[in-house]
Design an enzyme around this catalytic site. Structure first.
Site, PDB file in Angstrom:
ATOM      1  N   SER A  21       0.874  -1.176   0.000  1.00 11.60           N
ATOM      2  CA  SER A  21       0.000   0.000   0.000  1.00 11.60           C
ATOM      3  C   SER A  21       0.907   1.221   0.000  1.00 11.60           C
ATOM      4  CB  SER A  21      -0.922  -0.007   1.217  1.00 11.60           C
ATOM      5  OG  SER A  21      -0.183  -0.195   2.402  1.00 11.60           O
ATOM      6  N   GLU A  23       1.371   5.527   0.744  1.00 11.27           N
ATOM      7  CA  GLU A  23       0.852   6.713   1.432  1.00 11.27           C
ATOM      8  C   GLU A  23       1.287   7.981   0.696  1.00 11.27           C
ATOM      9  OE1 GLU A  23       0.859   6.665   5.738  1.00 11.27           O
ATOM     10  OE2 GLU A  23       1.685   8.690   5.717  1.00 11.27           O
ATOM     11  N   ASP A 115      -1.053  15.009  15.766  1.00  6.30           N
ATOM     12  CA  ASP A 115      -0.135  15.879  16.503  1.00  6.30           C
ATOM     13  C   ASP A 115      -0.733  17.264  16.606  1.00  6.30           C
ATOM     14  OD1 ASP A 115       2.041  14.201  17.183  1.00  6.30           O
ATOM     15  OD2 ASP A 115       2.500  14.077  15.042  1.00  6.30           O
ATOM     16  N   ALA A 132     -10.512  12.230  22.266  1.00  5.44           N
ATOM     17  CA  ALA A 132      -9.226  12.525  22.895  1.00  5.44           C
ATOM     18  C   ALA A 132      -8.078  11.730  22.277  1.00  5.44           C
ATOM     19  CB  ALA A 132      -9.321  12.247  24.392  1.00  5.44           C
ATOM     20  N   GLN A 186       4.829   3.153  12.475  1.00 11.08           N
ATOM     21  CA  GLN A 186       5.766   4.237  12.218  1.00 11.08           C
ATOM     22  C   GLN A 186       6.950   3.616  11.463  1.00 11.08           C
ATOM     23  OE1 GLN A 186       6.509   7.126  11.524  1.00 11.08           O
ATOM     24  NE2 GLN A 186       6.036   8.119  13.470  1.00 11.08           N
ATOM     25  N   PHE A 226      13.405  14.506  11.560  1.00 12.20           N
ATOM     26  CA  PHE A 226      12.060  14.011  11.842  1.00 12.20           C
ATOM     27  C   PHE A 226      12.117  12.780  12.747  1.00 12.20           C
ATOM     28  CE2 PHE A 226       8.027  11.904  10.927  1.00 12.20           C
ATOM     29  CZ  PHE A 226       7.167  12.975  11.128  1.00 12.20           C
ATOM     30  N   HIS A 276       3.690  -1.109   3.803  1.00 11.71           N
ATOM     31  CA  HIS A 276       3.076   0.203   3.556  1.00 11.71           C
ATOM     32  C   HIS A 276       4.226   1.177   3.285  1.00 11.71           C
ATOM     33  CE1 HIS A 276      -0.029   3.315   3.947  1.00 11.71           C
ATOM     34  NE2 HIS A 276       0.808   4.021   4.678  1.00 11.71           N
TER      35      HIS A 276
HETATM   36  P1  FAD Z   1      -2.784   7.347  20.093  1.00 12.61           P
HETATM   37  O1  FAD Z   1      -2.818   5.937  19.646  1.00 12.61           O
HETATM   38  O2  FAD Z   1      -4.035   7.966  20.577  1.00 12.61           O
HETATM   39  O3  FAD Z   1      -1.658   7.458  21.215  1.00 12.61           O
HETATM   40  C1  FAD Z   1      -0.973   8.670  21.466  1.00 12.61           C
HETATM   41  C2  FAD Z   1      -0.312   8.643  22.821  1.00 12.61           C
HETATM   42  O4  FAD Z   1      -1.297   8.795  23.826  1.00 12.61           O
HETATM   43  C3  FAD Z   1       0.415   7.345  23.126  1.00 12.61           C
HETATM   44  O5  FAD Z   1       1.584   7.659  23.824  1.00 12.61           O
HETATM   45  C4  FAD Z   1      -0.577   6.604  24.009  1.00 12.61           C
HETATM   46  O6  FAD Z   1       0.050   5.685  24.881  1.00 12.61           O
HETATM   47  C5  FAD Z   1      -1.233   7.739  24.763  1.00 12.61           C
HETATM   48  N1  FAD Z   1      -2.618   7.428  25.142  1.00 12.61           N
HETATM   49  C6  FAD Z   1      -3.554   6.821  24.399  1.00 12.61           C
HETATM   50  N2  FAD Z   1      -4.730   6.727  25.074  1.00 12.61           N
HETATM   51  C7  FAD Z   1      -4.500   7.305  26.275  1.00 12.61           C
HETATM   52  C8  FAD Z   1      -5.331   7.561  27.408  1.00 12.61           C
HETATM   53  N3  FAD Z   1      -6.598   7.177  27.440  1.00 12.61           N
HETATM   54  N4  FAD Z   1      -4.770   8.211  28.470  1.00 12.61           N
HETATM   55  C9  FAD Z   1      -3.495   8.602  28.450  1.00 12.61           C
HETATM   56  N5  FAD Z   1      -2.646   8.399  27.394  1.00 12.61           N
HETATM   57  C10 FAD Z   1      -3.161   7.762  26.330  1.00 12.61           C
HETATM   58  N6  FAD Z   1      -0.404  12.532  12.127  1.00 12.61           N
HETATM   59  C11 FAD Z   1      -1.189  13.457  11.506  1.00 12.61           C
HETATM   60  O7  FAD Z   1      -1.366  14.570  12.041  1.00 12.61           O
HETATM   61  N7  FAD Z   1      -1.777  13.176  10.304  1.00 12.61           N
HETATM   62  C12 FAD Z   1      -1.659  11.963   9.691  1.00 12.61           C
HETATM   63  O8  FAD Z   1      -2.221  11.744   8.605  1.00 12.61           O
HETATM   64  C13 FAD Z   1      -0.844  10.958  10.328  1.00 12.61           C
HETATM   65  N8  FAD Z   1      -0.703   9.723   9.785  1.00 12.61           N
HETATM   66  C14 FAD Z   1       0.015   8.768  10.468  1.00 12.61           C
HETATM   67  C15 FAD Z   1       0.081   7.450   9.927  1.00 12.61           C
HETATM   68  C16 FAD Z   1       0.780   6.467  10.610  1.00 12.61           C
HETATM   69  C17 FAD Z   1       0.821   5.058  10.020  1.00 12.61           C
HETATM   70  C18 FAD Z   1       1.466   6.770  11.820  1.00 12.61           C
HETATM   71  C19 FAD Z   1       2.252   5.705  12.534  1.00 12.61           C
HETATM   72  C20 FAD Z   1       1.399   8.058  12.345  1.00 12.61           C
HETATM   73  C21 FAD Z   1       0.659   9.057  11.690  1.00 12.61           C
HETATM   74  N9  FAD Z   1       0.545  10.348  12.212  1.00 12.61           N
HETATM   75  C22 FAD Z   1      -0.226  11.298  11.569  1.00 12.61           C
HETATM   76  C23 FAD Z   1       1.260  10.727  13.446  1.00 12.61           C
HETATM   77  C24 FAD Z   1       0.382  10.584  14.678  1.00 12.61           C
HETATM   78  O9  FAD Z   1      -0.728  11.451  14.608  1.00 12.61           O
HETATM   79  C25 FAD Z   1       1.252  10.923  15.890  1.00 12.61           C
HETATM   80  O10 FAD Z   1       2.231   9.953  16.086  1.00 12.61           O
HETATM   81  C26 FAD Z   1       0.490  11.239  17.169  1.00 12.61           C
HETATM   82  O11 FAD Z   1       1.431  11.777  18.107  1.00 12.61           O
HETATM   83  C27 FAD Z   1      -0.155  10.053  17.833  1.00 12.61           C
HETATM   84  O12 FAD Z   1      -1.250   9.598  17.151  1.00 12.61           O
HETATM   85  P2  FAD Z   1      -1.795   8.087  17.435  1.00 12.61           P
HETATM   86  O13 FAD Z   1      -3.015   7.880  16.643  1.00 12.61           O
HETATM   87  O14 FAD Z   1      -0.680   7.154  17.301  1.00 12.61           O
HETATM   88  O15 FAD Z   1      -2.183   8.285  18.971  1.00 12.61           O
END
Ligand code: FAD
Length: 305
Positions: A21, A23, A115, A132, A186, A226, A276
């Site tokens: 896939s 991106e 982020d 959240a 990642q 990065f 990916h």
């Molecule tokens: P989550 O899975 O929600 O986790 C984030 C952090 O919060 C983790 O440390 C977790 O342990 C902690 N956490 C989770 N739930 C709780 C809770 N209930 N209480 C306390 N802590 C908690 N970013 C963008 O802005 N746009 C994109 O299109 C994008 N695409 C991405 C694609 C991939 C494949 C990857 C790997 C990353 C991508 N990112 C993107 C980056 C991503 O948004 C960041 O890494 C962001 O910091 C975390 O998002 P997440 O969905 O991994 O977060």
């Protein structure tokens, strides 16, 4: 097994069982738009299982992401996956975006926390009326429709905000329990780290596919900056390979292709079949790596089907 043996074996296997896939990110200018669509055209004949379009930090590319996904639906035979984040929007606003995508015919969302608008490394504060975390967003998407594939993120070297491995794996499990069907990692450069991570994931009873994210290195300097922010380690051997090539773009590209080919072939040896690619909206390196994996452009009539 030596690299030469691997390359020979791939000539025989012709890509059997490998699934890829790609991106892309939504373009900011007409020039970037043209290079994105040139990359899409070059990569489409490799029949990826899906192509995904990112969502800018803080939701800054909402319209552009939507437009790019819409064009993929209307002008290609590809299955697009729209990235969506929790940042800077209420639950109602996010749900409306999900419904719009469904109406457009999109059936795959990559659900992320995202982020902060200020960028990677800034403190994350959830929107007061928003989802959240990634797991909350997955549950929200499922409430809007059960009709979506939902991919989520995973971190072979831990998310920078995760205090320990237990929290990291618990978080992935929460996302799966909420309805995620695939994790995309990642990017990483050390396959041992990925393998150890996968063992932890499977030991926790998580059985969804965990697809390695592969970054062909377009610019080593930018990749270093990065990586420091997102928590990907740069092995010493990798830095050595790019050392001294700052003024030599052509050799850098050859090295980048070799590095990524080695990485994916080694992963195949470890039993991985899905990849990916973070294409950075360029086809050249990704196409070459897929070629080395044995993938070949499908005949035109199959692409149209
Ligand atoms: P989550 O899975 O929600 O986790 C984030 C952090 O919060 C983790 O440390 C977790 O342990 C902690 N956490 C989770 N739930 C709780 C809770 N209930 N209480 C306390 N802590 C908690 N970013 C963008 O802005 N746009 C994109 O299109 C994008 N695409 C991405 C694609 C991939 C494949 C990857 C790997 C990353 C991508 N990112 C993107 C980056 C991503 O948004 C960041 O890494 C962001 O910091 C975390 O998002 P997440 O969905 O991994 O977060």
């Amino acid at each position: 097994m030596s690299s030469i043996d691997k390359f020979r074996r791939f000539e025989l296997d012709e890509g059997a069982g490998v699934s890829v896939s790609f991106e892309f990110f939504p373009p900011k200018s007409e020039k970037m738009e043209a290079s994105l669509w040139a990359a899409v055209q070059r990569l489409e004949p490799l029949s990826p299982s899906f192509v995904s379009v990112t969502y800018g930090a803080g939701g800054s590319t909402r319209e552009r992401t939507h437009r790019t996904v819409e064009r993929l639906i209307k002008e290609t035979g590809l299955a697009p996956a729209a990235h969506l984040t929790c940042v800077g929007a209420s639950r109602e606003e996010v749900d409306a975006v999900v419904r719009d995508y469904h109406e457009l015919g999109v059936r795959h969302i990559v659900a992320l926390r995202g982020d902060p608008l200020e960028g990677l490394g800034a403190i994350y504060n959830p929107h007061p009326q928003g989802y959240a975390y990634g797991s909350d967003l997955v549950a929200g998407i499922r409430r809007v429709s059960e009709d979506f594939e939902v991919s989520v993120s995973a971190y072979p070297e831990r998310h920078p905000e995760s205090p320990d491995w237990a929290s990291e794996i618990d978080n992935l499990k929460r996302k799966v329990d909420a309805g995620a069907t695939r994790a995309i990692t990642q990017y990483f450069f050390d396959n041992n780290l990925f393998e150890t991570f996968l063992e932890k994931v499977r030991a926790a009873g998580i059985s969804i596919p965990v697809v390695p994210g592969i970054l062909p290195i377009v610019n080593f300097e930018t990749t270093m900056v990065f990586s420091a922010k997102c928590g990907t380690s740069i092995p010493h051997w990798l830095a050595r390979r790019f050392a001294g090539l700052d003024q030599d773009a052509e050799t850098r590209k050859l090295v980048a292709s070799a590095v990524a080919c080695e990485q994916v072939l080694d992963l195949v040896d470890r039993g991985i079949t899905d990849f990916h690619f973070y294409t950075m909206n360029r086809a050249d390196l990704t196409f070459a790596i897929c070629h080395m994996l044995g993938l070949r452009p499908a005949p035109l009539e199959q692409q149209a089907a």
